[in-house]
Design a protein around this motif. Structure first.
Motif, PDB file in Angstrom:
ATOM      1  N   TYR A  61      14.043  64.090  53.152  1.00 28.53           N
ATOM      2  CA  TYR A  61      15.419  64.547  52.968  1.00 28.53           C
ATOM      3  C   TYR A  61      15.465  66.042  52.702  1.00 28.53           C
ATOM      4  O   TYR A  61      14.658  66.591  51.945  1.00 28.53           O
ATOM      5  CB  TYR A  61      16.082  63.786  51.825  1.00 28.53           C
ATOM      6  CG  TYR A  61      16.228  62.307  52.103  1.00 28.53           C
ATOM      7  CD1 TYR A  61      16.902  61.853  53.231  1.00 28.53           C
ATOM      8  CD2 TYR A  61      15.677  61.367  51.238  1.00 28.53           C
ATOM      9  CE1 TYR A  61      17.030  60.501  53.491  1.00 28.53           C
ATOM     10  CE2 TYR A  61      15.806  60.012  51.488  1.00 28.53           C
ATOM     11  CZ  TYR A  61      16.476  59.579  52.616  1.00 28.53           C
ATOM     12  OH  TYR A  61      16.594  58.247  52.871  1.00 28.53           O
ATOM     13  N   CYS A 121      23.440  64.272  63.598  1.00 26.38           N
ATOM     14  CA  CYS A 121      22.815  63.263  62.738  1.00 26.38           C
ATOM     15  C   CYS A 121      22.901  61.857  63.331  1.00 26.38           C
ATOM     16  O   CYS A 121      22.318  60.913  62.786  1.00 26.38           O
ATOM     17  CB  CYS A 121      23.448  63.276  61.351  1.00 26.38           C
ATOM     18  SG  CYS A 121      25.082  62.510  61.239  1.00 26.38           S
ATOM     19  N   GLY A 122      23.638  61.696  64.417  1.00 23.69           N
ATOM     20  CA  GLY A 122      23.784  60.388  65.042  1.00 23.69           C
ATOM     21  C   GLY A 122      25.077  59.680  64.711  1.00 23.69           C
ATOM     22  O   GLY A 122      25.357  58.601  65.224  1.00 23.69           O
ATOM     23  N   PRO A 182      26.979  55.000  61.252  1.00 24.86           N
ATOM     24  CA  PRO A 182      26.413  53.759  61.798  1.00 24.86           C
ATOM     25  C   PRO A 182      27.492  52.696  61.934  1.00 24.86           C
ATOM     26  O   PRO A 182      28.261  52.461  60.998  1.00 24.86           O
ATOM     27  CB  PRO A 182      25.363  53.359  60.760  1.00 24.86           C
ATOM     28  CG  PRO A 182      25.778  54.035  59.504  1.00 24.86           C
ATOM     29  CD  PRO A 182      26.452  55.308  59.908  1.00 24.86           C
ATOM     30  N   THR A 233      27.863  51.266  55.204  1.00 27.38           N
ATOM     31  CA  THR A 233      27.646  52.355  56.140  1.00 27.38           C
ATOM     32  C   THR A 233      27.687  53.723  55.478  1.00 27.38           C
ATOM     33  O   THR A 233      27.059  54.652  55.965  1.00 27.38           O
ATOM     34  CB  THR A 233      28.691  52.302  57.261  1.00 27.38           C
ATOM     35  OG1 THR A 233      30.004  52.326  56.675  1.00 27.38           O
ATOM     36  CG2 THR A 233      28.538  51.052  58.099  1.00 27.38           C
ATOM     37  N   THR A 256      24.187  54.847  54.283  1.00 30.13           N
ATOM     38  CA  THR A 256      23.325  55.069  55.444  1.00 30.13           C
ATOM     39  C   THR A 256      23.704  56.357  56.159  1.00 30.13           C
ATOM     40  O   THR A 256      22.845  57.139  56.579  1.00 30.13           O
ATOM     41  CB  THR A 256      23.431  53.881  56.410  1.00 30.13           C
ATOM     42  OG1 THR A 256      23.175  52.669  55.710  1.00 30.13           O
ATOM     43  CG2 THR A 256      22.443  54.022  57.555  1.00 30.13           C
ATOM     44  N   PHE A 257      25.014  56.600  56.275  1.00 30.59           N
ATOM     45  CA  PHE A 257      25.482  57.826  56.919  1.00 30.59           C
ATOM     46  C   PHE A 257      25.042  59.062  56.135  1.00 30.59           C
ATOM     47  O   PHE A 257      24.553  60.040  56.708  1.00 30.59           O
ATOM     48  CB  PHE A 257      27.003  57.801  57.053  1.00 30.59           C
ATOM     49  CG  PHE A 257      27.580  59.080  57.584  1.00 30.59           C
ATOM     50  CD1 PHE A 257      27.357  59.463  58.887  1.00 30.59           C
ATOM     51  CD2 PHE A 257      28.338  59.905  56.765  1.00 30.59           C
ATOM     52  CE1 PHE A 257      27.877  60.651  59.389  1.00 30.59           C
ATOM     53  CE2 PHE A 257      28.868  61.085  57.254  1.00 30.59           C
ATOM     54  CZ  PHE A 257      28.641  61.463  58.564  1.00 30.59           C
ATOM     55  N   ASN A 282      22.496  59.468  54.229  1.00 32.21           N
ATOM     56  CA  ASN A 282      21.064  59.716  54.395  1.00 32.21           C
ATOM     57  C   ASN A 282      20.726  60.198  55.800  1.00 32.21           C
ATOM     58  O   ASN A 282      19.761  60.952  55.982  1.00 32.21           O
ATOM     59  CB  ASN A 282      20.276  58.471  54.020  1.00 32.21           C
ATOM     60  CG  ASN A 282      20.198  58.278  52.516  1.00 32.21           C
ATOM     61  OD1 ASN A 282      20.350  59.230  51.757  1.00 32.21           O
ATOM     62  ND2 ASN A 282      19.978  57.045  52.077  1.00 32.21           N
ATOM     63  N   ARG A 283      21.510  59.806  56.775  1.00 23.90           N
ATOM     64  CA  ARG A 283      21.339  60.391  58.117  1.00 23.90           C
ATOM     65  C   ARG A 283      21.607  61.899  58.067  1.00 23.90           C
ATOM     66  O   ARG A 283      20.863  62.697  58.646  1.00 23.90           O
ATOM     67  CB  ARG A 283      22.303  59.748  59.113  1.00 23.90           C
ATOM     68  CG  ARG A 283      21.906  58.367  59.587  1.00 23.90           C
ATOM     69  CD  ARG A 283      22.874  57.874  60.661  1.00 23.90           C
ATOM     70  NE  ARG A 283      22.433  56.589  61.194  1.00 23.90           N
ATOM     71  CZ  ARG A 283      23.025  55.972  62.213  1.00 23.90           C
ATOM     72  NH1 ARG A 283      24.090  56.516  62.802  1.00 23.90           N
ATOM     73  NH2 ARG A 283      22.564  54.815  62.656  1.00 23.90           N
ATOM     74  N   ARG A 339      18.839  63.862  56.335  1.00 23.99           N
ATOM     75  CA  ARG A 339      17.646  64.065  57.158  1.00 23.99           C
ATOM     76  C   ARG A 339      17.839  65.191  58.178  1.00 23.99           C
ATOM     77  O   ARG A 339      16.869  65.672  58.759  1.00 23.99           O
ATOM     78  CB  ARG A 339      17.290  62.781  57.905  1.00 23.99           C
ATOM     79  CG  ARG A 339      16.808  61.642  57.018  1.00 23.99           C
ATOM     80  CD  ARG A 339      16.380  60.455  57.866  1.00 23.99           C
ATOM     81  NE  ARG A 339      15.976  59.344  57.022  1.00 23.99           N
ATOM     82  CZ  ARG A 339      16.738  58.269  56.777  1.00 23.99           C
ATOM     83  NH1 ARG A 339      17.931  58.174  57.342  1.00 23.99           N
ATOM     84  NH2 ARG A 339      16.311  57.312  55.987  1.00 23.99           N
ATOM     85  N   THR A 340      19.093  65.590  58.384  1.00 24.71           N
ATOM     86  CA  THR A 340      19.434  66.543  59.444  1.00 24.71           C
ATOM     87  C   THR A 340      19.757  67.925  58.921  1.00 24.71           C
ATOM     88  O   THR A 340      19.465  68.930  59.580  1.00 24.71           O
ATOM     89  CB  THR A 340      20.640  66.014  60.245  1.00 24.71           C
ATOM     90  OG1 THR A 340      20.379  64.672  60.663  1.00 24.71           O
ATOM     91  CG2 THR A 340      20.928  66.871  61.466  1.00 24.71           C
ATOM     92  N   ARG A 389      17.661  53.912  59.864  1.00 21.83           N
ATOM     93  CA  ARG A 389      18.157  55.161  60.477  1.00 21.83           C
ATOM     94  C   ARG A 389      19.252  54.854  61.482  1.00 21.83           C
ATOM     95  O   ARG A 389      19.092  54.105  62.375  1.00 21.83           O
ATOM     96  CB  ARG A 389      17.014  55.895  61.159  1.00 21.83           C
ATOM     97  CG  ARG A 389      15.987  56.409  60.169  1.00 21.83           C
ATOM     98  CD  ARG A 389      14.794  56.994  60.898  1.00 21.83           C
ATOM     99  NE  ARG A 389      13.771  57.322  59.939  1.00 21.83           N
ATOM    100  CZ  ARG A 389      13.519  58.566  59.520  1.00 21.83           C
ATOM    101  NH1 ARG A 389      14.237  59.561  59.959  1.00 21.83           N
ATOM    102  NH2 ARG A 389      12.569  58.796  58.648  1.00 21.83           N
TER     103      ARG A 389
END
Length: 238
Positions: free
Chosen positions: A151, A173-174, A177, A183, A186-187, A189-190, A193-194, A238
């Motif tokens: 992170y 970041c995608g 989710p 969600t 999870t979002f 943490n996406r 990571r970015t 992810r």
């Protein structure tokens, strides 16, 4: 810089009017409002249109589906900045201005401050809500799964109903989710990571509905918030 506000909604005819009127009363009204109707069976979509919102229908059930569809639609239609709240929430008058300010000042994701609605619960209920949010934030920061070297930014309590993000970072970041739930965590943490450009914007204030306290009871509501704020002991998908 084009800003869109996205409001996912499912069978919120009784509440979304207050949300949209709160958005109409913003000090900064230079934004496009999009309600994503998640297959409602009541008058949610009709009411939203009557109050001046664009309405997009997403039949695939799930708030992640509605949010992702709305964000990607907005980006495809020129949005550079995106903010989100929910159809049972009341953004403070300066909410849009605070979101825009955070993103213009170089932040990629702004996580706002959530409080309890004054019109739905008494002082004790609002105090309980504040304690839950604080506990969820604290447990989230302590979880080993949220502290790994992958992170780029510290863990923050991220409420999906009070956030703003640049279109560039959302795509990088995608995105939100569509599955699994919850969600929001999870979002976040996406995004972590970015990018490290994440801020807790205390002047971005949204009053949340406290109806879960009545529906789930004290213990059930505590479990619900702690799950979203702290999460499992293992890493998020992810």
């Amino acid at each position: 810089m084009t800003l869109w506000v996205i409001v996912p909604a499912y069978n919120e005819e009784a509440r979304i009017g207050d949300t949209l009127r709160a958005l109409a009363a913003q000090t900064d009204t230079d934004f496009t409002l999009l309600v994503v109707d998640n297959g409602s069976t009541d008058g949610t979509a009709s009411l939203a249109r009557s109050l001046g919102a664009q309405v997009l229908v997403e039949p695939e059930k799930g708030v992640g589906c509605a949010v992702d569809t709305g964000f990607r639609y907005a980006i495809a239609h020129g949005a550079r900045h995106l903010a989100r709240t929910d159809a049972d929430c009341l953004p403070a008058p300066g909410w849009v201005a605070a979101a825009r300010r955070a993103l213009v000042e170089g932040q990629g994701l702004a996580c706002g401050r959530i409080v309890a609605r004054h019109d739905e619960h008494n002082l004790m209920g609002r105090a309980f809500f504040r304690v839950l949010v604080g506990l969820a934030a604290a447990f989230g920061r302590l979880r080993p799964a949220h502290r790994s070297g992958e992170y780029l930014a510290p863990y923050r309590m991220h409420a999906g109903n009070n956030m703003a993000i640049t279109a560039e970072l959302y795509l990088a970041c995608g995105g939100m989710p569509r599955r699994p739930s919850p969600t929001d965590r999870t979002f976040l943490n996406r995004v972590r990571r970015t990018s490290s450009a994440i801020v807790h914007a205390r002047d971005m204030v949204v009053a949340n509905s406290t109806r879960r306290i009545r529906a789930y009871g004290v213990v059930g509501t505590a479990k619900w918030y702690l799950d979203r704020g702290s999460g499992a002991l293992t890493a998020d998908p992810r």
